[in-house]
Design an enzyme around this catalytic site. Sequence first.
Site, PDB file in Angstrom:
ATOM      1  N   CYS A  82     -75.422 -17.887 -36.451  1.00  0.00           N
ATOM      2  CA  CYS A  82     -74.399 -18.827 -35.982  1.00  0.00           C
ATOM      3  C   CYS A  82     -74.525 -20.206 -36.616  1.00  0.00           C
ATOM      4  CB  CYS A  82     -74.447 -18.949 -34.459  1.00  0.00           C
ATOM      5  SG  CYS A  82     -74.232 -17.362 -33.625  1.00  0.00           S
ATOM      6  N   ASN A  92     -66.973 -16.263 -29.353  1.00  0.00           N
ATOM      7  CA  ASN A  92     -68.063 -16.645 -30.233  1.00  0.00           C
ATOM      8  C   ASN A  92     -67.901 -15.892 -31.549  1.00  0.00           C
ATOM      9  OD1 ASN A  92     -70.527 -16.805 -31.606  1.00  0.00           O
ATOM     10  ND2 ASN A  92     -71.756 -16.722 -29.743  1.00  0.00           N
ATOM     11  N   HIS A 150     -71.480 -25.299 -32.569  1.00  0.00           N
ATOM     12  CA  HIS A 150     -71.178 -23.862 -32.586  1.00  0.00           C
ATOM     13  C   HIS A 150     -70.563 -23.469 -31.246  1.00  0.00           C
ATOM     14  CE1 HIS A 150     -71.496 -19.600 -32.458  1.00  0.00           C
ATOM     15  NE2 HIS A 150     -72.604 -19.572 -31.736  1.00  0.00           N
TER      16      HIS A 150
END
Length: 330
Positions: free
Chosen positions: A114, A281, A251
């Site tokens: 990520c 996500n 993020h």
Amino acid sequence: MKSTARLTAMGTYVPERRLTNADLEKLVDTNDEWITQRTGMKERRIAGEMEFSSMLACRAIEDLLARYETNIHEVDCILVATTTADYAFPSVACQIQQYFNIPQASAMDLNATCAGFTYALHMANGFVTSGLHRKVLVIAAETLSKVTDYSDRSTCVLFGDGAAAMLVEYDSSRPSFLSSHTGTYGQGGKHIYRTNLSTTMQGENLISHGKMVQNGREVYKWAVRNVPQGMNELLKRASMKQEEISWFVPHSANLRMIESICEKSGFPLERTLTSVENHGNTSAVSIPLALDIALKEGKLQNGDTVLLYGFGGGLTYAGHLLTWHLKETK
């Protein structure tokens, strides 16, 4: 060394199919209220059965080329941040080089999960500032739905697919990078993983079904403790104060996590950009998606100072303090 690298253009792409909270209610024991309360997510985009990360990446680059005047054949390096490459090899970057016929470009994938996009920007800045390259194409591309366990309600509600592309070019008069900060906490790698050749880590046996496995509580605690410290380090290196930052772009792991990070760091949530609500996500893609959403909504303007912070499996983290100044669109 003072940076000479500038972000000049960007593009994004997400698949057409939407996976809503109502859809997830049919797959596992969950409901819209439970998902929204814990994650802030309403839907995610999901790649088709024969749609892979390289395809999403190419669509994002095509979007960039449709919006900005640039010559793709001047690119001399291609960096792709992904955890879901089509193949073990060849890399997604090599597939992009072939698709757009860029003969002189070096090409490589990198896996910082990520934090992949911010790590790739870090590399691109280094390549351009050192003089090794003049025009670097940075891509984040993920098809996380292909490695998500849709029988695990704690993880299957989280992840979506997408891609983003950004050009980083030499420009000594208007460099974008004010400061950067990267790091690793390998001891926490066991808290979020997907097995490959090995099924043990740090002396522990892993779940080895080839899907993502996450200890959300431990990752949450680590991120909320680590990210505010990294934000302060970026400000310190640039000799800036928090009040001088236009936008914070973390993020988009989980809206509740972002709220906690903002609370602990003291950064206002209303000046924080996310992509979590309608995309979930998307790992390395979440930060550039959030930037592009804000750009299209007219929030993000040239001249703004932007703090990016990626964090995820590894455990990895990387942040940048940037001056936002893209080229004019067509």
